[in-house]
Write an enzyme that holds these catalytic residues in place. Sequence first.
Site, PDB file in Angstrom:
ATOM      1  CG  ASP A   1      -4.327   8.907   1.187  1.00  0.00           C
ATOM      2  OD1 ASP A   1      -4.654   7.986   1.539  1.00  0.00           O
ATOM      3  OD2 ASP A   1      -4.129   9.406   0.002  1.00  0.00           O
TER       4      ASP A   1
ATOM      5  CD  GLU B   1      -2.706   3.247   0.122  1.00  0.00           C
ATOM      6  OE1 GLU B   1      -3.858   3.505  -0.412  1.00  0.00           O
ATOM      7  OE2 GLU B   1      -1.678   3.722  -0.006  1.00  0.00           O
ATOM      8  CG  ASN B   2      -6.117   0.453   0.492  1.00  0.00           C
ATOM      9  OD1 ASN B   2      -6.168   0.711  -0.589  1.00  0.00           O
ATOM     10  ND2 ASN B   2      -5.666  -0.405   1.303  1.00  0.00           N
TER      11      ASN B   2
ATOM     12  N   GLY C   1      -0.280   7.703  -2.186  1.00  0.00           N
ATOM     13  CA  GLY C   1       1.016   6.730  -1.973  1.00  0.00           C
ATOM     14  C   GLY C   1       1.320   5.591  -2.798  1.00  0.00           C
ATOM     15  CG  ASP C   2      -1.520   4.019  -5.159  1.00  0.00           C
ATOM     16  OD1 ASP C   2      -1.641   5.222  -5.437  1.00  0.00           O
ATOM     17  OD2 ASP C   2      -2.477   3.171  -5.628  1.00  0.00           O
TER      18      ASP C   2
END
Length: 489
Positions: free
Chosen positions: A240, A242-243, A317-318
Amino acid sequence: MNQGRPGRRLAAAWIPLLLLATGAGASVIATSPAAAATTGPCDIYASGGTPCVAAHSTTRALYGSYTGYLYQVRRASDNTYRSITPLTAGGVADASIQDSFCANTTCVISRIYDQSGRGNDLTQAPPGGFSGPAAGGYDNLANATAAPISVGGHKAYGVYVSPGTGYRNNSTNGVATGDQPEGMYAIFDGTHYNGGCCFDYGNAETNSRDNGNGTMEAIYFGNIKVWGYGSGNGPWIMADLENGLFSGVNTRYNANDPTINYRFTTAIIKGEPNHWAIRGGNAQSGSLSTFYNGVRPNASGYNPMKKEGAIILGIGGDNSIGAAGTFYEGVMTSGYPTDATENSVQANINAAGYSTSTSTGSGQHIRGTGSGRCIDVPNGSGTNGAQVQLYDCWNTSGQLWTYTSGKQLQVLGNKCLDAYGQGTANGTQVVIWDCNGQANQQWNVNSNGSISGVQSGRCLDAVGAGTANGTKIQLYACSGGSNQQWSLQ
């Protein structure tokens, strides 16, 4: 409310340290370990020049001389805390501390201590881009008894993450940032996963929000296909970043990233400037395989990386909270570990002896025909009056029953299956009690699969025909239903 920090070897020799446990229900623990009697994964990483900067495990010590805290539990009955230590220096968690503390109530895992000495503990994740289901938008904490296993023949507990559960540290020490090199591994239950976002362990944003491509570098485990994926139906080990969940160089598919679902799965991600890798294997035996080793993804924003250095477990992460999985141990390193170092760590993991069962004495399981689960003394507690339940079958002393010539079902040495208060009515709780020879502790094991009380004539019954872990056992009029059918095996 937290207990004191654990001590750890930070140089060649240990310095004796008295650890003051300041949390409720705590005690003063002295740690003055001698030279390491064994070697842990973080000793191996240090020897390879890539020392651990975070080391988390609820199952065992990850340094050969570690005697500090592994994790902390909070019980529901009075909201007090207790921290769990290894049985010996460098050894397996002393699950009896948890079992005793949590007897006749429930506990959650409130803190996973960082064994590296850097203070990078994991605690309840705060809200971010997504809010959790707990008070104030925080994530849930894991049930402390939901993932029982054994390590080296000793009972231990993993971290069972259901959707909505998550741990985080947004203020860390020594974790890679920017494009700095790092490595990480984790041991997961390869049979517990889903397609939600995102069951991660590793490096994430420090504000619990999506800060753009390349602001994360974490191990992902599951079978979501929204971003990248591998061969078969999953689950896959991916990164992962991010995005995007990446299985290789491109943003979608890597045929060389296989479905991997060993009961205990070793998962590895490591990265350095414009280079990263995925590795994995069976945590119980065998070597590691490399599923990707090459340049950073060919989408914008991932070269150079912009890692921020927070640590997450069980979430994105979010603070995406849709994922499920089980975590047993994991570390993060300073520097990019060599394959040889990781191969040595894998050998250490194999030798640790992860298993779903351990032989703890003689006796038989009482297995439910309808549920496939076994009659279990909660937490292995020897407390008189503890109501027995259904639970996944494994060879723990709290599930091994002996049928005596006096028609008693005996467990834990001197405890017997007992109709509480000598009750004979429907709904009477079935508990354990000191063996006394009375008729409410005598049982007929019948040829039709039922087990009936000599005094009451009523049958052992899974309440509400339940089949889930934790379903209580009671007396009820014999009906021949599958929730009253049992086999001794």
